[in-house]
Design a protein around this motif. Sequence first.
Motif, short mmCIF file in Angstrom:
data_model
loop_
_atom_site.label_atom_id
_atom_site.label_comp_id
_atom_site.label_asym_id
_atom_site.label_seq_id
_atom_site.Cartn_x
_atom_site.Cartn_y
_atom_site.Cartn_z
N ASN A 271 0.83 -1.21 0.00
CA ASN A 271 0.00 0.00 0.00
C ASN A 271 0.87 1.26 0.00
O ASN A 271 0.70 2.16 0.83
N GLU A 272 1.77 1.33 -0.93
CA GLU A 272 2.75 2.40 -0.96
C GLU A 272 2.12 3.73 -1.35
O GLU A 272 1.28 3.79 -2.24
N ARG A 273 2.53 4.79 -0.68
CA ARG A 273 2.02 6.13 -0.98
C ARG A 273 2.75 6.72 -2.17
O ARG A 273 3.95 6.53 -2.35
N LEU A 274 2.00 7.47 -2.98
CA LEU A 274 2.56 8.19 -4.11
C LEU A 274 2.05 9.62 -4.06
O LEU A 274 1.00 9.91 -3.46
N ARG A 275 2.77 10.53 -4.73
CA ARG A 275 2.39 11.94 -4.65
C ARG A 275 2.79 12.69 -5.91
O ARG A 275 3.87 12.48 -6.45
N PHE A 276 1.89 13.56 -6.37
CA PHE A 276 2.20 14.57 -7.38
C PHE A 276 2.32 15.91 -6.66
O PHE A 276 1.50 16.23 -5.79
N ILE A 277 3.34 16.69 -7.03
CA ILE A 277 3.52 18.03 -6.47
C ILE A 277 3.51 19.03 -7.63
O ILE A 277 4.43 19.03 -8.46
N PHE A 278 2.47 19.86 -7.70
CA PHE A 278 2.39 20.86 -8.77
C PHE A 278 3.38 21.99 -8.50
O PHE A 278 3.37 22.60 -7.43
N LEU A 279 4.22 22.25 -9.46
CA LEU A 279 5.14 23.38 -9.38
C LEU A 279 4.60 24.58 -10.14
O LEU A 279 4.86 25.73 -9.78
N LYS A 280 3.86 24.32 -11.21
CA LYS A 280 3.28 25.39 -12.02
C LYS A 280 2.05 24.84 -12.73
O LYS A 280 1.97 23.66 -13.05
N VAL B 292 1.79 26.88 -18.81
CA VAL B 292 2.44 25.58 -18.83
C VAL B 292 2.28 24.93 -17.47
O VAL B 292 2.04 25.60 -16.45
N ALA B 293 2.40 23.61 -17.46
CA ALA B 293 2.35 22.86 -16.20
C ALA B 293 3.70 22.21 -15.95
O ALA B 293 4.41 21.83 -16.88
N ALA B 294 4.05 22.11 -14.69
CA ALA B 294 5.27 21.41 -14.28
C ALA B 294 4.99 20.77 -12.93
O ALA B 294 4.38 21.39 -12.05
#
Length: 502
Positions: free
Chosen positions: A432-441, A449-451
């Motif tokens: 049950n490993e945690r994952l994460r997206f971190i929006f920079l832009k 643009v997205a980053a």
Amino acid sequence: MSVEGEPKRPRTQGGDSAAANENTPVTREAAGVQQLSNTTVAAQTPFLADKWTPFLADKWVSVFAALSSAKDALRDVEGGVKGTIRPIGWAKPPPPADSADGLPPDVCRDVIYPCLPIDEAICSARPISRAYGTQLVNEAFVTARIDDHLSRHSLTGLIDVHRTAADTANAAAPTPAPPTSSSSSSDAPAPAGDAGGDGGGHQSHFGYLSQCCYALEHGGAVWCESPDFIRPTHIYKLTPSTGVPLIMSPQWMAAHLPTKADFHTMPLALRQYSTFGHLLNYRGTSLALTKVDEADEGGEGKKEAERGDGEEGEGEGEEDGGVTWQWYTIGSGEHEWRFETVPKSTLPPHHPYRRTYDPHNPPIRYGDCLFPSFTAFMKWMVLSEWYKQEGVDEKQVFEATVGRGDERYQRLLTGPIEGHTTVDFIHREGRNERLRFIFLKGMKEGDTVAAYLYLSGGRIVLLYTTEAAIEGQTRLSDRFPIAMSLAPTLLTKYGLAHIIPQ
């Protein structure tokens, strides 16, 4: 759409007086608006008295006289079974016993109506101020309420409504006939057309605006998360060719949300998305949200959800806030995504999502992944499923590996990150490993643009961006100046600057 909710109250008013009142301008104007609450202004008098005493010092005599007569009038109208759902203006109440015009218009305008939900403001306009109600609660009043909600939820420029009757008429197709079902006629969605009986079945501008206002007014805390989803959808070219704002459709509102019961047939976050999701598009497929009929599923959805994951609680109860195992789909055909809502009672006692559980924005299970909320799931969908939209060139800038037990990485993975939107979820395979997206832009007004960083596998950091690469440059900081100016700032703060390739 099946209608769930309160029992219905039959129309009880009779006689020549009721018949004469059926076709008044007020009745026709309000026919497209639903009776979304039975609470009257009279019932809220103690609250208003406490809150607004300094402003009503010289007017209480007329205030209470009018409220008393309005209460008597509404009691005459509201005979029968409690809990009705009927269009506003469905039956005009008889005039109060006395000949007073009710509250002064300035009191209604400045004190009464701004305090009330939009449905109650409209329902009470006639009985409280017969002479001024329709002039005070009109299209301008509802539009001002809409603008207030859009501004309060940071949706201005992202979501909007048709501003004129001509725009509404041009945009709205004839209202579809109510679906047939085994329910009684009072359960069928009320027509959103004009109550004048002309058979046109069109959506009135006043009714359309009131439906939009009701949708915006409910679940404000959830609406506040929508900008963090809508802005990336625009960058990833999922919005219409006209871009943003997304205009709430009169045709869609009339067909899908003609009553309060229809609005509340799914959790608020899902319902709010449904009001504009059909406007989004991925590779030619509308990203409309559809509730899967349990009869069509044969009950398999719940059985699959309860099978073998070892996380069932002691059964669904009040703590679920009305959330049940329910399948939904977004898209159709080749581009269809199926997911389900998760009741709180099915989460283990110490599960992290129990602490943040919101029945208005419940956890979502999608395949082998579990998300803390529907809004988190939708942001993930943009980055993980819809990033290949035509015309979008998302690129991986770099990938770096960190030691699995690195405390700095774990803080970046699990802790709050000030100034950045994060999307957390749990992959249910293995540990049950945690994952994460971190929006920079990509989350602020004006971003083109997205980053973002993607933290995966407990030790991998990846940087992605839609920024166009500058040709002829070999250094990453020169090829992707925007993304590479943002990632080092955050990673340095967590002591991970050494993982950034040069």
